[in-house]
Scaffold this motif. Structure first.
Motif, PDB file in Angstrom:
ATOM      1  N   SER A  31     -19.944 -15.564  -9.001  1.00 50.82           N
ATOM      2  CA  SER A  31     -20.958 -15.841  -7.995  1.00 50.82           C
ATOM      3  C   SER A  31     -21.306 -17.324  -8.011  1.00 50.82           C
ATOM      4  CB  SER A  31     -22.204 -15.011  -8.308  1.00 50.82           C
ATOM      5  OG  SER A  31     -23.227 -15.302  -7.411  1.00 50.82           O
ATOM      6  N   GLY A  33     -23.721 -20.500  -6.972  1.00 57.29           N
ATOM      7  CA  GLY A  33     -25.102 -20.804  -6.661  1.00 57.29           C
ATOM      8  C   GLY A  33     -25.208 -21.915  -5.634  1.00 57.29           C
ATOM      9  N   THR A 120     -39.115 -16.847  -7.200  1.00 58.10           N
ATOM     10  CA  THR A 120     -39.382 -15.588  -6.496  1.00 58.10           C
ATOM     11  C   THR A 120     -38.577 -14.432  -7.058  1.00 58.10           C
ATOM     12  OG1 THR A 120     -37.730 -16.147  -4.816  1.00 58.10           O
ATOM     13  CG2 THR A 120     -40.034 -16.731  -4.343  1.00 58.10           C
ATOM     14  N   LYS A 121     -37.468 -14.760  -7.757  1.00 57.35           N
ATOM     15  CA  LYS A 121     -36.653 -13.728  -8.397  1.00 57.35           C
ATOM     16  C   LYS A 121     -36.082 -14.291  -9.684  1.00 57.35           C
ATOM     17  CE  LYS A 121     -32.469 -10.922  -7.904  1.00 57.35           C
ATOM     18  NZ  LYS A 121     -31.302 -10.614  -7.065  1.00 57.35           N
ATOM     19  N   THR A 126     -29.725 -13.753 -11.976  1.00 53.52           N
ATOM     20  CA  THR A 126     -29.925 -14.689 -10.863  1.00 53.52           C
ATOM     21  C   THR A 126     -31.347 -15.232 -10.903  1.00 53.52           C
ATOM     22  OG1 THR A 126     -28.412 -13.393  -9.493  1.00 53.52           O
ATOM     23  CG2 THR A 126     -29.818 -14.964  -8.349  1.00 53.52           C
ATOM     24  N   GLU A 128     -33.977 -17.311  -8.193  1.00 53.57           N
ATOM     25  CA  GLU A 128     -34.166 -17.759  -6.811  1.00 53.57           C
ATOM     26  C   GLU A 128     -35.572 -18.304  -6.643  1.00 53.57           C
ATOM     27  OE1 GLU A 128     -33.300 -14.871  -3.751  1.00 53.57           O
ATOM     28  OE2 GLU A 128     -31.838 -13.870  -5.043  1.00 53.57           O
ATOM     29  N   THR A 130     -38.158 -21.702  -4.660  1.00 54.24           N
ATOM     30  CA  THR A 130     -38.368 -22.935  -3.897  1.00 54.24           C
ATOM     31  C   THR A 130     -38.916 -24.014  -4.836  1.00 54.24           C
ATOM     32  OG1 THR A 130     -40.617 -22.304  -3.279  1.00 54.24           O
ATOM     33  CG2 THR A 130     -38.836 -21.662  -1.759  1.00 54.24           C
ATOM     34  N   THR A 150     -34.791 -25.252  -2.069  1.00 51.99           N
ATOM     35  CA  THR A 150     -34.523 -23.838  -2.311  1.00 51.99           C
ATOM     36  C   THR A 150     -33.399 -23.723  -3.323  1.00 51.99           C
ATOM     37  OG1 THR A 150     -32.838 -23.574  -0.582  1.00 51.99           O
ATOM     38  CG2 THR A 150     -35.141 -23.232   0.087  1.00 51.99           C
ATOM     39  N   PHE A 151     -33.360 -22.609  -4.037  1.00 50.96           N
ATOM     40  CA  PHE A 151     -32.277 -22.361  -4.981  1.00 50.96           C
ATOM     41  C   PHE A 151     -32.021 -20.858  -5.099  1.00 50.96           C
ATOM     42  CE2 PHE A 151     -36.231 -22.823  -7.305  1.00 50.96           C
ATOM     43  CZ  PHE A 151     -36.263 -21.713  -8.144  1.00 50.96           C
ATOM     44  N   LYS A 152     -30.756 -20.544  -5.247  1.00 49.75           N
ATOM     45  CA  LYS A 152     -30.304 -19.191  -5.558  1.00 49.75           C
ATOM     46  C   LYS A 152     -29.069 -19.397  -6.429  1.00 49.75           C
ATOM     47  CE  LYS A 152     -28.873 -14.762  -3.712  1.00 49.75           C
ATOM     48  NZ  LYS A 152     -28.633 -13.953  -2.509  1.00 49.75           N
TER      49      LYS A 152
END
Length: 158
Positions: A31, A33, A120-121, A126, A128, A130, A150-152
């Motif tokens: 995955s 990012g 937020t997660k 993972t 995620e 801001t 932002t980031f994921k």
């Protein structure tokens, strides 16, 4: 000392990703990012992004970069979603860094510059959220403002 730790982490991550060998196209890649932001009003999207989470200290370090910009932060004692304040590098706590890759100039939260990261997660696999921050380079006497971040990013536990 803290500045050196974060800068070296950014350099090590960038070096390992930049020097990694090309994957066999028949193998499904891990995955990937992504980090996005506005850097002094100009759009940034990472070509590479990674994060590591130290299960013992509960520190998460996240880095995103391309050929022009590298940015990241270390969040101390992260245990789940929430808003974390980035503090001046001279204080104890979470902090951020920006590197102008073309000039190899490093900017950090210093001289009163701070920021925030909202996770937020965070599920161990993972992270995620801001972010926004102001960073400064004392030698250049220049501030860089990162907004709408932002980031994921997948998390590697160490």
């Amino acid at each position: 000392m803290k500045t050196h730790k974060l800068v070296w982490m950014l350099v090590l991550v960038a070096s390992s990703l930049a020097c990694s060998k090309k994957e066999d196209s028949s193998v499904t890649p891990a995955s990937k990012g992504v980090v996005t932001a506005s850097v002094d009003g100009q759009s940034f999207t990472s070509e590479q992004a990674t994060s590591t989470y130290n299960k013992t200290t509960k520190d998460l370090t996240l880095v995103g970069y391309n050929s022009v910009h590298m940015m990241g932060f270390t969040l101390e004692k992260l245990t789940g979603p929430g808003t974390i304040t980035l503090v001046d590098i001279s204080k104890t706590g979470s902090t951020g860094t920006y590197v102008d890759v073309k000039t190899n100039t490093t900017y950090t939260n210093k001289e009163g510059r701070t920021g925030t990261v909202t996770v937020t997660k965070f599920d161990g696999a993972t992270v995620e959220g801001t972010f926004s921050m102001k960073v400064y380079n004392l030698q250049q006497k220049k501030e860089v403002v990162l907004t709408n971040g932002t980031f994921k990013v997948p998390v590697e536990a160490i």
